[in-house]
Design an enzyme around this catalytic site. Structure first.
Site: not given
Ligand code: 9MR
Length: 349
Positions: A229, A259
């Site tokens: 992220h 992610e």
């Protein structure tokens, strides 16, 4: 390109899930976190997933708050639907996640002893991994175990598990998962590993210490997940990240990007400029990892700007919608998707 694997990775190839089994021939598989309803209700969303992905992972569904609304209830509705979609369309589904400090239902606060914590952790894993044995072949067994500002005395994040069981909960979770599904690929997943900050450095060190300790005691663990992220306002420590991945590779561990998205609240408003900056920072992150190993997978946390967690915490001051993902809100490719395609295909030789 086999050389880029590093010899340490080779003994673990047998345990790789099918989608990652031919590293010398195929591109790195790409995937995205999915929401359950639009997979079935939004044809454009479904098409985007099928056009681009080899892997899906539920953005929610397997988290305790979704699965365990009550101590005695397991609600498998969402993961069952996600897995049915994956199997119908020949995709792999990763499992996210078995043990995490976050997204816990309130009843877990009443866990009052080590014995009770051990019982809940073990029976949860037995039930969930047992249900999907042989079908979900890669699990984020422990999500985000490292503290945000880890110190020598407190490297592990506070959680109901850490409070009652100490850091041994990680080993217990890994051993239990391996006992229930010996063929599953077991992953520990964490974030902010790339940052060129004191806390980023401390997080890399604490992560490596944890993993070394687990390996030294033969605890089953196959790979590390780097969430990604990315915060463009915080520089990426390219050499620190490459060195971190090289250490994992030398230990025989795989690495996945699990992610990826780019948190764009600090980037300029104009869309073309912003999309270019998002792509550039994703490229920097991927290339720093790729310099040390061939990642097993690249997974973004969502596929389209239409469905993203980012505005929950990082709304833009100018009121413009966030654009953290590889496709725009109308499922059109952005430069970030090109970066991912170029990166994953660059290992295809
Ligand atoms: O994107 C997810 C969001 O929809 C959920 O509400 C939230 C809590 O369950 O979790 C978000 O996903 C997180 C992931 O599970 C772990 N890493 C950070 C992700 C973004 O917050």
């Amino acid at each position: 390109m086999l050389g880029a694997l590093g010899t340490g990775t080779l003994p673990y190839l047998a345990a790789l899930p099918a989608y990652a089994k031919t590293p010398a021939m195929a591109a790195i598989p790409y995937g995205a976190a999915v929401r359950t309803d639009p997979l079935y209700d939004d044809p454009a969303y479904k098409k985007a997933i099928l056009d681009h992905c080899q892997i899906i992972v539920g953005e929610g569904g397997l988290k305790w708050i979704d699965l365990r609304p009550d101590r005695h209830i397991f609600d498998f509705t969402q993961p069952d639907r996600q897995l049915a979609f994956a199997e119908e369309h020949g995709l792999e589904m990763r499992g996210h996640t078995l043990i995490w400090y976050g997204a816990m239902p309130e009843w877990t606060e009443t866990i009052a002893s080590a014995e009770e914590a051990r019982f809940e952790l073990v029976s949860h894993i037995e039930t969930v991994v047992g249900r999907y044995r042989g079908r979900i072949r890669s699990w984020d067994v422990c999500n985000e175990p490292i503290a945000d500002n880890p110190t020598r005395d407190a490297p592990i994040r506070d959680s109901v598990w850490q409070r009652h069981l100490g850091r041994d909960y990680i080993e217990l979770a890994l051993r239990t998962t391996a006992a229930i599904d010996p063929d599953a690929r077991l992953v520990i997943n964490d974030y902010d590993i790339e940052q060129a900050t004191d806390s980023g450095r401390a997080k890399r060190k604490a992560f490596l210490d944890l993993v070394r300790d687990l390996k030294a005691r033969d605890v089953p663990l196959h790979a590390v997940g780097l969430q990604g992220h990315i915060r463009p306002d915080i520089p990426i420590d390219r050499s620190g990240l490459t060195a971190f991945v090289a250490e994992l590779d030398a230990m025989g561990l795989g690495v996945l990007v699990t992610e990826l998205d780019v948190i764009d609240d600090s980037l300029p408003g104009p869309v073309a400029e912003r999309d270019a900056a998002v792509a550039a920072v994703a490229k920097e992150f991927l290339e720093a990892i790729g310099a040390a190993c061939r990642p097993e997978a690249v997974v973004t946390w969502g596929i389209s700007d239409r469905f993203t967690w980012v505005p929950i915490w990082f709304t833009r001051g100018d009121g413009m919608p966030n654009r953290p993902l590889p496709l725009d809100a109308d499922y059109q490719k952005k430069p970030m998707m090109q970066v991912i395609e170029d990166f994953t295909r660059s290992f295809n030789q």
